[in-house]
Structure formats: structure tokens, C-alpha cells
Design an enzyme around this catalytic site. Sequence first.
Site, PDB file in Angstrom:
ATOM      1  N   SER A 113       5.601  18.396   0.265  1.00 46.95           N
ATOM      2  CA  SER A 113       5.678  18.069  -1.156  1.00 46.95           C
ATOM      3  C   SER A 113       4.855  16.833  -1.496  1.00 46.95           C
ATOM      4  O   SER A 113       3.666  16.796  -1.236  1.00 46.95           O
ATOM      5  CB  SER A 113       7.137  17.900  -1.546  1.00 46.95           C
ATOM      6  OG  SER A 113       7.257  17.865  -2.931  1.00 46.95           O
ATOM      7  N   HIS A 114       5.500  15.805  -2.011  1.00 47.26           N
ATOM      8  CA  HIS A 114       4.784  14.623  -2.484  1.00 47.26           C
ATOM      9  C   HIS A 114       4.610  13.569  -1.390  1.00 47.26           C
ATOM     10  O   HIS A 114       3.999  12.540  -1.638  1.00 47.26           O
ATOM     11  CB  HIS A 114       5.589  14.002  -3.618  1.00 47.26           C
ATOM     12  CG  HIS A 114       7.001  13.766  -3.193  1.00 47.26           C
ATOM     13  ND1 HIS A 114       7.944  14.778  -3.236  1.00 47.26           N
ATOM     14  CD2 HIS A 114       7.591  12.708  -2.641  1.00 47.26           C
ATOM     15  CE1 HIS A 114       9.067  14.320  -2.745  1.00 47.26           C
ATOM     16  NE2 HIS A 114       8.894  13.068  -2.369  1.00 47.26           N
ATOM     17  N   ASP A 278       3.258  17.551  -8.492  1.00 48.64           N
ATOM     18  CA  ASP A 278       3.294  16.894  -7.182  1.00 48.64           C
ATOM     19  C   ASP A 278       2.419  17.630  -6.166  1.00 48.64           C
ATOM     20  O   ASP A 278       1.698  18.574  -6.511  1.00 48.64           O
ATOM     21  CB  ASP A 278       4.742  16.784  -6.678  1.00 48.64           C
ATOM     22  CG  ASP A 278       5.327  18.118  -6.284  1.00 48.64           C
ATOM     23  OD1 ASP A 278       4.864  19.147  -6.811  1.00 48.64           O
ATOM     24  OD2 ASP A 278       6.245  18.143  -5.440  1.00 48.64           O
ATOM     25  N   ASP A 280       2.782  19.898  -3.861  1.00 48.56           N
ATOM     26  CA  ASP A 280       2.852  21.351  -3.698  1.00 48.56           C
ATOM     27  C   ASP A 280       3.079  22.090  -5.011  1.00 48.56           C
ATOM     28  O   ASP A 280       3.312  23.301  -5.009  1.00 48.56           O
ATOM     29  CB  ASP A 280       3.929  21.734  -2.676  1.00 48.56           C
ATOM     30  CG  ASP A 280       5.314  21.288  -3.085  1.00 48.56           C
ATOM     31  OD1 ASP A 280       5.440  20.257  -3.767  1.00 48.56           O
ATOM     32  OD2 ASP A 280       6.293  21.970  -2.731  1.00 48.56           O
ATOM     33  N   ASP A 282       5.488  21.995  -7.344  1.00 46.16           N
ATOM     34  CA  ASP A 282       6.779  22.439  -7.879  1.00 46.16           C
ATOM     35  C   ASP A 282       7.450  21.401  -8.783  1.00 46.16           C
ATOM     36  O   ASP A 282       8.417  21.713  -9.471  1.00 46.16           O
ATOM     37  CB  ASP A 282       7.725  22.919  -6.758  1.00 46.16           C
ATOM     38  CG  ASP A 282       7.989  21.870  -5.698  1.00 46.16           C
ATOM     39  OD1 ASP A 282       7.421  20.763  -5.799  1.00 46.16           O
ATOM     40  OD2 ASP A 282       8.758  22.161  -4.765  1.00 46.16           O
ATOM     41  N   ARG A 283       6.937  20.164  -8.796  1.00 47.22           N
ATOM     42  CA  ARG A 283       7.537  19.150  -9.670  1.00 47.22           C
ATOM     43  C   ARG A 283       6.678  18.920 -10.906  1.00 47.22           C
ATOM     44  O   ARG A 283       5.491  19.244 -10.918  1.00 47.22           O
ATOM     45  CB  ARG A 283       7.658  17.810  -8.937  1.00 47.22           C
ATOM     46  CG  ARG A 283       8.560  17.864  -7.749  1.00 47.22           C
ATOM     47  CD  ARG A 283       8.793  16.474  -7.199  1.00 47.22           C
ATOM     48  NE  ARG A 283       9.711  16.556  -6.068  1.00 47.22           N
ATOM     49  CZ  ARG A 283      10.384  15.538  -5.582  1.00 47.22           C
ATOM     50  NH1 ARG A 283      10.248  14.348  -6.116  1.00 47.22           N
ATOM     51  NH2 ARG A 283      11.197  15.710  -4.566  1.00 47.22           N
ATOM     52  N   LYS A 377      11.320  25.709  -8.016  1.00 52.08           N
ATOM     53  CA  LYS A 377      11.000  24.943  -9.211  1.00 52.08           C
ATOM     54  C   LYS A 377       9.497  25.054  -9.435  1.00 52.08           C
ATOM     55  O   LYS A 377       8.755  25.360  -8.507  1.00 52.08           O
ATOM     56  CB  LYS A 377      11.460  23.500  -9.079  1.00 52.08           C
ATOM     57  CG  LYS A 377      10.986  22.725  -7.854  1.00 52.08           C
ATOM     58  CD  LYS A 377      11.700  21.382  -7.806  1.00 52.08           C
ATOM     59  CE  LYS A 377      11.220  20.485  -6.687  1.00 52.08           C
ATOM     60  NZ  LYS A 377      11.834  20.809  -5.397  1.00 52.08           N
TER      61      LYS A 377
END
Length: 544
Positions: A113-114, A278, A280, A282-283, A377
Amino acid sequence: MKINEVETHAFNDQRPGTSGLRKKVTVFQQQNYLENFVQSIFDSLDDYRGKTLVVGGDGRYYNRHAVQVILRMAAANGFGRVIVGRGGLLSTPAVSCLIRKFQAFGGIVLSASHNPAGPDGDFGIKYNTANGGPAPEKITEAIYSKSQQIQRYLTLACDDLDLDADGEQQLGDMKVEIIDPVADYTELMQNLFDFDRIRALLASGLFNMRFDAMHAVTGPYAREIFENRLGAAPNELLNVDPKEDFGGGHPDPNLVYAKDLVDILFGAQAPDFGAASDGDGDRNMILGRRCFVTPSDSLAVLAANAHLTPGYRQGLAGIARSMPTSQAADRVAERLGIELYETPTGWKFFGNLLDAGKATLCGEESFGTGSDHLREKDGLWAVLFWLNLLAVRKESVQTMLDAHWRSYGRNYYSRHDYEGVSADGAGQLIDTLRNDGPALQGKRYGDYEVAFCDDFAYTDPVDGSVSEKQGIRIGFTDGSRMVFRLSGTGTEGATLRLYLERYEPDPEHQSLDAQDALADLIRIADEIARIRHHTQRDAPTVIT
Ligand code: VG1
Ligand code: CO
């Protein structure tokens, strides 16, 4: 092609956290470390022979290598077909989209992710099931248990595949299909939102936006959707070239790590709308001109206005939010007369509610929002949702937010993170609260009186599975709350998260700075939990 059976030994640290297995790249680079985990995934699954797997990641360092390893192992283990995003790239929501669209058996997402990337950064791997969502705890625990007993893994003896040319290749008995990572996801977005209206807004000359892809995976998606389909000007998109180290940045879309974008939106001649995603994809973070929308408020505003978009015109079945997310959405659910579900942190807990048609929209305070269109998400989805609402309502972000608060009241909200603190100290803080917390009931701190203190446990309303120890909640008699929990995604020491919330019904008092509005609760949190003592820190690392 020859299948090799390679002897290996178990690593004792392969239990997936909130969102898959996340470790330093150097940990993943240990001999057999990645292979062990991939084999453990396959060993925990039944009846996948001949079926389809989707594979892709956020493009960070080690992504390409991991894709090659997984392809050889998937072929050796008997998968029939693997769909891979060109260059090994797929955003997390795009993986979910492809699994569902092509009725794949499952998918593997390569992402931390981030978390910062590069040879000294983090890497991660996560398994998603046939519904497109993160594997539930039952499966992640099975994977962990396989990883503890593993003695061999299967792979093919062959060269690397070309990941950059679209089309079909053969790998042993398995087909590998390299596809455009953006096309199917874009089509789904077009079915949910009114692209004509958004295009007209962007072309009106009265509306400027900035989207910051933070050198991570959403760059190519943003180009296709905002520039090619919606006519945004090239200068409205920032940092759209994905880099293996995310340009040295920390692609976490919040007020601290997306500071460049925040400065633009709070500066002179600020655009009307700003958003970021972010690592990947999803945010999401949503900004207006000199205005920040907390993710909790965003969920509430989207829910209250969903009927204005084509995809949600027929209304919502229910809303689900993670426990530490503010209760702003609860008030919307109440007015709409629909159910509100409170789940533990992590998207995997929404899967059953979405599959059962109990919830339509889901959200987490950690800049995650999504719906039943997928089982992850979805950052760009949230940005398009906001653009669709702004195009219909023809108001500014701040005006929409003010109107929402006037109508529903405002839930002042903030999260304080203490990153990289000692695991012992943070563990003690939680243990002490767990043991002594219940005795706090009835105790007064200034104007606040403790109504309850418990350790959140969740019983899934669909399959009855129980998840315990999901965070310490302290509720006050006026409805204010604080929550303490430890992060399950970090890779160094421990991260303590403190979530604070206070409800303000009076429009006269709804325009305070959140930190000022929550100042008393922040002091009380330290008094109750002795945060400074246990973390050896005077202040949080990140405030959002
Ligand atoms: C964090 C967030 C959680 C989110 C998870 C994965 O977990 O708090 O809400 O679902 O990250 O998001 P934790 O355990 O560190 O609090 V992502 O964008 O990393 O896939
Ligand atoms: Co993410």
C-alpha cells in the site's frame, strides 16, 4: 516443462496482518521467503486446478520479480490461466474488478500500500478470493498454518516471461494473459458515474481540479479516466508516472504525506477540488478549496447524496464502517432508515456484508471508501463519486460539507499515530487498558463521564465468525469516543493509533479546528492511557 520440487524450511513470521503479509524488501529477499508464502497460499486452497488467477501489484521494487516467481509457481501447481496487468501493474481495486469480471478463482495482490518502497522499503503480498475481496481470517490463518509446516514448493524450470507485451503466452500447461491494466476498471467506472456531466463540469472553465497519483499505481488509471475520458488538462494531474520507489515519497494520501497537494489546495488561486490516492490505489483523500474532508465525513456525504449518481440511484441497502471510523455515517443511515454495520478494521470484514447484499457503501477512517461494485476499497471510485456529486449539485466542497453538518450535526474527528514505538511499551498500554478499562465506568474527567470501556469484538452477521481484541473503546456519556489499537500493517516496532471523536449538533459551533474541538479528549486520552509514558514520545508522529 519440468516441475521442480524445491526443499525448504518454514519461516516463523508469515502471519498476514490487517492486509496481507508486509515486510521489508530485505526480508522478502531471503532465499525461499516469497516462494514459501506463495506455496502456502496455494496449499491452503482447494480445487483450483485448471482455474484462473489474477496477479498484479502497485509497481514497487520487487513487483516484477515476484510476478515471475508467482507465474512459475502457479503453472507448477496446476492453475489453468493467469491474468496479469501489463508490466505486472494492477491497482488493488483493479485486481478485484478483474477477479469478478472474469470469474477467476482468486488473485494475488503485490503491494505494501502506502508504505515506502525501494530496496530499503517494504513489500507485501495478499490473497483475494473469488468474490474479489481480501481473504477472510479463516483463510489467512490457514495460509499461516501451512507456512509453519511447509517443507517443499513447486516451480517450473524456465526463463522469465515478457510482461510488457499484451496477449497470450504459454507457460507449461498454463496460459498467461497480459492485459491492459486500466481498460476493464475504466469501463466499470463509466457504468457507475455520469461521465458526460463530469466532462461538462471540467470543460466549463469554472472548475479546476488537481489529482496527485504520488508516483504510484493510479497514474495510468488517472490519465485514462481524467485526461482521455473526462477531458482534464494535463496540468490537473500530478506525479502520474509510477516509479519503483514512488519517487522516494510516502504515497499515503493524508494531510502529512500529501503535503504538496494540500499546499496547492490551501494556497493562493487554489483549485476547486483536489484528490490523491495511495500506493496501490485503494485509498483516497478529498480536498476542496481551503477545505479537507475527513474520510469519515466523506463516507457520510457520499451516502447522503448517493441517489444523485447513476450507479446508486436506486438507493442503498445499508452502510458499513470500521469501528474506529466516526459515527457520521450512522446518522445518515438512521435518516435513510437503513442498517449501519460496525466492523473491525480492515476491508476483509466488509466482504460478507457486501456479498449478502446487506451493505452498499463501506468506509474506513484511514482514507478508504468503497461499495458493492467491488470487494476492495477504491480510491479513484471515491474521487469520481465526489466529482459526480459536485457536477450535479454545482456547489463547492465546503458548501456541501457545511450543509451536511447543519443537517446532521458534525462529528469532530481525528486520528493520532505514534509510529515506530517500542512494541513492549505499546503492548503494555493496550494490556493495561484491557485489564483496568472496565473499572473506568462512571469516572469523570472534566465535563466527560465514562459510559463504558471494552475491547471490541465482532460477530459476523453472515457466517457467525467471531473476531476478538479489535481495539479498546472508551465511550463517554455525551456520545464522544476514543479508541486505542495497534496497527497490523507496519513493519518496524509498533504503531499505536488513537482515534478521537466528539459530536457537535449546534451549527454555531461546527467550524472549529478539529484539534481544538478535541483538545479536552486528547488530554484525557493521555491521562487514562499514559501514552507519553508507554511510547516515550511527547507527541504523535502523524495527525490526520
Ligand atoms: C491500516 C488502516 C486500515 C486499512 C489497512 C489497509 O491498517 O488502519 O483501516 O484497512 O491499513 O489499508 P492498520 O492495521 O495499520 O491500522 V491499505 O491501503 O494498506 O491496503
Ligand atoms: Co492501499
